[in-house]
Scaffold this motif. Sequence first.
Motif, PDB file in Angstrom:
ATOM      1  N   GLU A  37     -10.938  -3.709  -6.389  1.00  0.00           N
ATOM      2  CA  GLU A  37     -10.521  -2.448  -6.393  1.00  0.00           C
ATOM      3  C   GLU A  37      -9.390  -1.929  -5.545  1.00  0.00           C
ATOM      4  N   THR A  38      -9.654  -2.329  -4.279  1.00  0.00           N
ATOM      5  CA  THR A  38      -8.760  -2.397  -3.161  1.00  0.00           C
ATOM      6  C   THR A  38      -7.189  -2.892  -3.393  1.00  0.00           C
ATOM      7  N   PHE A  39      -7.447  -4.155  -3.898  1.00  0.00           N
ATOM      8  CA  PHE A  39      -6.249  -4.589  -4.148  1.00  0.00           C
ATOM      9  C   PHE A  39      -5.373  -3.883  -5.329  1.00  0.00           C
ATOM     10  N   ILE A  40      -6.078  -3.792  -6.500  1.00  0.00           N
ATOM     11  CA  ILE A  40      -5.447  -3.028  -7.576  1.00  0.00           C
ATOM     12  C   ILE A  40      -5.069  -1.459  -7.112  1.00  0.00           C
ATOM     13  N   SER A  41      -5.773  -0.896  -6.463  1.00  0.00           N
ATOM     14  CA  SER A  41      -5.330   0.364  -5.870  1.00  0.00           C
ATOM     15  C   SER A  41      -4.177   0.322  -5.097  1.00  0.00           C
ATOM     16  N   ALA A  42      -3.936  -0.661  -4.372  1.00  0.00           N
ATOM     17  CA  ALA A  42      -2.623  -0.830  -3.387  1.00  0.00           C
ATOM     18  C   ALA A  42      -1.681  -1.256  -4.332  1.00  0.00           C
ATOM     19  N   ASP A  43      -1.722  -1.187  -5.674  1.00  0.00           N
ATOM     20  CA  ASP A  43      -0.359  -1.474  -6.370  1.00  0.00           C
ATOM     21  C   ASP A  43      -0.175  -2.986  -6.258  1.00  0.00           C
ATOM     22  N   MET A  44      -1.013  -3.926  -6.400  1.00  0.00           N
ATOM     23  CA  MET A  44      -0.926  -5.347  -6.300  1.00  0.00           C
ATOM     24  C   MET A  44      -0.966  -5.738  -7.741  1.00  0.00           C
ATOM     25  N   GLY A  45      -1.409  -4.963  -8.551  1.00  0.00           N
ATOM     26  CA  GLY A  45      -1.452  -5.383  -9.920  1.00  0.00           C
ATOM     27  C   GLY A  45      -2.551  -6.169 -10.263  1.00  0.00           C
ATOM     28  N   ILE A 259       2.743  -3.749  -4.006  1.00  0.00           N
ATOM     29  CA  ILE A 259       3.805  -3.947  -5.027  1.00  0.00           C
ATOM     30  C   ILE A 259       4.599  -4.949  -4.823  1.00  0.00           C
ATOM     31  N   ALA A 260       4.759  -5.078  -3.362  1.00  0.00           N
ATOM     32  CA  ALA A 260       5.803  -6.339  -2.576  1.00  0.00           C
ATOM     33  C   ALA A 260       5.115  -7.531  -3.129  1.00  0.00           C
ATOM     34  N   VAL A 261       3.855  -7.581  -3.245  1.00  0.00           N
ATOM     35  CA  VAL A 261       2.883  -9.046  -3.550  1.00  0.00           C
ATOM     36  C   VAL A 261       3.019  -9.106  -5.145  1.00  0.00           C
ATOM     37  N   ILE A 263       5.313  -7.854  -7.195  1.00  0.00           N
ATOM     38  CA  ILE A 263       6.614  -8.415  -7.791  1.00  0.00           C
ATOM     39  C   ILE A 263       7.158  -9.873  -7.443  1.00  0.00           C
ATOM     40  N   GLN A 264       6.768 -10.302  -6.282  1.00  0.00           N
ATOM     41  CA  GLN A 264       7.028 -11.667  -6.154  1.00  0.00           C
ATOM     42  C   GLN A 264       6.085 -12.839  -6.736  1.00  0.00           C
ATOM     43  N   SER A 265       4.913 -12.237  -7.191  1.00  0.00           N
ATOM     44  CA  SER A 265       4.070 -13.010  -7.694  1.00  0.00           C
ATOM     45  C   SER A 265       4.124 -13.368  -9.096  1.00  0.00           C
ATOM     46  N   GLU A 266       4.374 -12.259  -9.662  1.00  0.00           N
ATOM     47  CA  GLU A 266       4.691 -11.979 -11.432  1.00  0.00           C
ATOM     48  C   GLU A 266       6.055 -12.380 -11.678  1.00  0.00           C
ATOM     49  N   LEU A 267       7.053 -12.068 -11.110  1.00  0.00           N
ATOM     50  CA  LEU A 267       8.566 -12.179 -11.224  1.00  0.00           C
ATOM     51  C   LEU A 267       9.140 -13.540 -10.860  1.00  0.00           C
ATOM     52  N   LYS A 268       8.375 -14.233  -9.731  1.00  0.00           N
ATOM     53  CA  LYS A 268       8.814 -15.389  -8.979  1.00  0.00           C
ATOM     54  C   LYS A 268      10.304 -14.931  -8.368  1.00  0.00           C
ATOM     55  N   CYS A 269      10.743 -13.733  -7.986  1.00  0.00           N
ATOM     56  CA  CYS A 269      11.754 -13.206  -7.333  1.00  0.00           C
ATOM     57  C   CYS A 269      11.487 -12.766  -6.118  1.00  0.00           C
ATOM     58  N   PRO A 270      12.077 -13.266  -5.020  1.00  0.00           N
ATOM     59  CA  PRO A 270      11.782 -12.814  -3.702  1.00  0.00           C
ATOM     60  C   PRO A 270      12.382 -11.471  -3.250  1.00  0.00           C
ATOM     61  N   VAL A 271      11.369 -10.629  -2.501  1.00  0.00           N
ATOM     62  CA  VAL A 271      11.849  -9.426  -1.914  1.00  0.00           C
ATOM     63  C   VAL A 271      12.703 -10.132  -0.646  1.00  0.00           C
ATOM     64  N   LYS A 272      13.834  -9.550  -0.541  1.00  0.00           N
ATOM     65  CA  LYS A 272      14.669 -10.046   0.509  1.00  0.00           C
ATOM     66  C   LYS A 272      15.040  -8.991   1.591  1.00  0.00           C
ATOM     67  N   TYR A 273      14.963  -7.952   1.231  1.00  0.00           N
ATOM     68  CA  TYR A 273      15.178  -6.629   2.202  1.00  0.00           C
ATOM     69  C   TYR A 273      13.688  -5.600   1.889  1.00  0.00           C
ATOM     70  N   ILE A 274      13.366  -4.998   3.183  1.00  0.00           N
ATOM     71  CA  ILE A 274      12.534  -3.942   2.958  1.00  0.00           C
ATOM     72  C   ILE A 274      13.041  -2.566   3.845  1.00  0.00           C
ATOM     73  N   GLY A 275      12.835  -1.391   3.471  1.00  0.00           N
ATOM     74  CA  GLY A 275      13.393  -0.335   4.062  1.00  0.00           C
ATOM     75  C   GLY A 275      11.950   0.572   4.487  1.00  0.00           C
ATOM     76  N   VAL A 276      12.088   1.077   5.733  1.00  0.00           N
ATOM     77  CA  VAL A 276      11.009   2.014   6.091  1.00  0.00           C
ATOM     78  C   VAL A 276      11.450   3.441   6.516  1.00  0.00           C
ATOM     79  N   GLY A 277      12.965   3.811   6.407  1.00  0.00           N
ATOM     80  CA  GLY A 277      13.274   4.961   6.622  1.00  0.00           C
ATOM     81  C   GLY A 277      14.773   5.206   6.216  1.00  0.00           C
ATOM     82  N   GLU A 278      15.360   6.203   6.815  1.00  0.00           N
ATOM     83  CA  GLU A 278      16.584   6.659   6.249  1.00  0.00           C
ATOM     84  C   GLU A 278      17.836   6.195   7.312  1.00  0.00           C
ATOM     85  N   LYS A 279      17.524   5.582   8.934  1.00  0.00           N
ATOM     86  CA  LYS A 279      18.548   5.126   9.407  1.00  0.00           C
ATOM     87  C   LYS A 279      19.047   3.717   9.132  1.00  0.00           C
ATOM     88  N   ILE A 280      20.358   3.698   9.452  1.00  0.00           N
ATOM     89  CA  ILE A 280      20.805   2.160   9.122  1.00  0.00           C
ATOM     90  C   ILE A 280      20.314   1.100   9.597  1.00  0.00           C
TER      91      ILE A 280
END
Length: 317
Positions: A37-45, A259-261, A263-280
């Motif tokens: 339930e926790t993993f599905i609620s966390a958007d892991m699919g 969702i990061a898990v 995407i990579q698990s189901e599409l076999k496509c790597p997350v290469k960059y992640i963003g946590v805010g608006e700064k450069i």
Amino acid sequence: MGFFQRLKEGLSKTRASIANVFKATEIDDDFYDNLEETFISADMGYETTERVIDELKEKVEEMGLKDAEKCKELVMNSLRDQMQVPGNAYCFEDAHSIIFIIGVNGVGKTTSVGKLAAQYKNQGRKVLIAAADTFRAGAIEQLGTWAQRAGVDMIAQKEGSDPSAVVYDAVSAAKARKTDLLLIDTAGRLHNKKNLMDELSKMRRIIEKEYPEAYVETLIVLDGSTGQNALEQARQFSNVTKINGIILTKLDGTAKGGIAVAIQSELKCPVKYIGVGEKIDDLQKFDTEEYINALFADFQNKSDLDILMDETMSEDE
């Protein structure tokens, strides 16, 4: 606050939920149900979650584990296996490359172009950006602002121009100036429209004809706070064009992280960059170990976890 700390803060609610599951004293059906339930609620699919749970059950039985806390590392290892970024994932950074940035409107394509341009420039690379999103009102001006902030040149035409004409000009300029990296900001068309496929195909044909020796990299930008919608967007775009990697944005409080898990698990496509805010510098290369730690890192003490769980339950109510 450093990048990793901001990531931890952004994923704190999911981290609290996961930590709460592992407070269980023994491994039983309730433990597995709560973890699922926790993993599905966390958007892991559903598919990814079932894969992780099934693998965990096998290993728990194999090893004869009884204590829930002792199997946490098994879960972390399972997620690590599904989130590995290939060693050659960033080889385009060291070549003469053309980088397509694609995705629907509102996910952060233009800002991602600006942030990447600034980072590459700071690494000593010669960078050029192209404003091929000629349809969205204000897109060219927005990209121009980012070009100024990053200190790089931009190739653009007037609003409503043919995007492929912009790409042609940009490719010609990149060749003439011996540019290392050309980043192309594309239109955020609806991901199920045929005109997107036609447009991207036309752009690629221009590159193949005018600059065949260039390395072409396609990165899709996804909003991490949209959960399974982000996964569906990635699926739809992958039906239109080959995707080399994912830029996952907005992991700064509203995203649940799983969702990061997925995407990579189901599409076999790597997350290469992640963003946590608006700064450069709020866009960084994806680090599997840091991400797993952000989801599973222990709270400093029990009261920290209990306080956050109380806050989460109050918001849900």
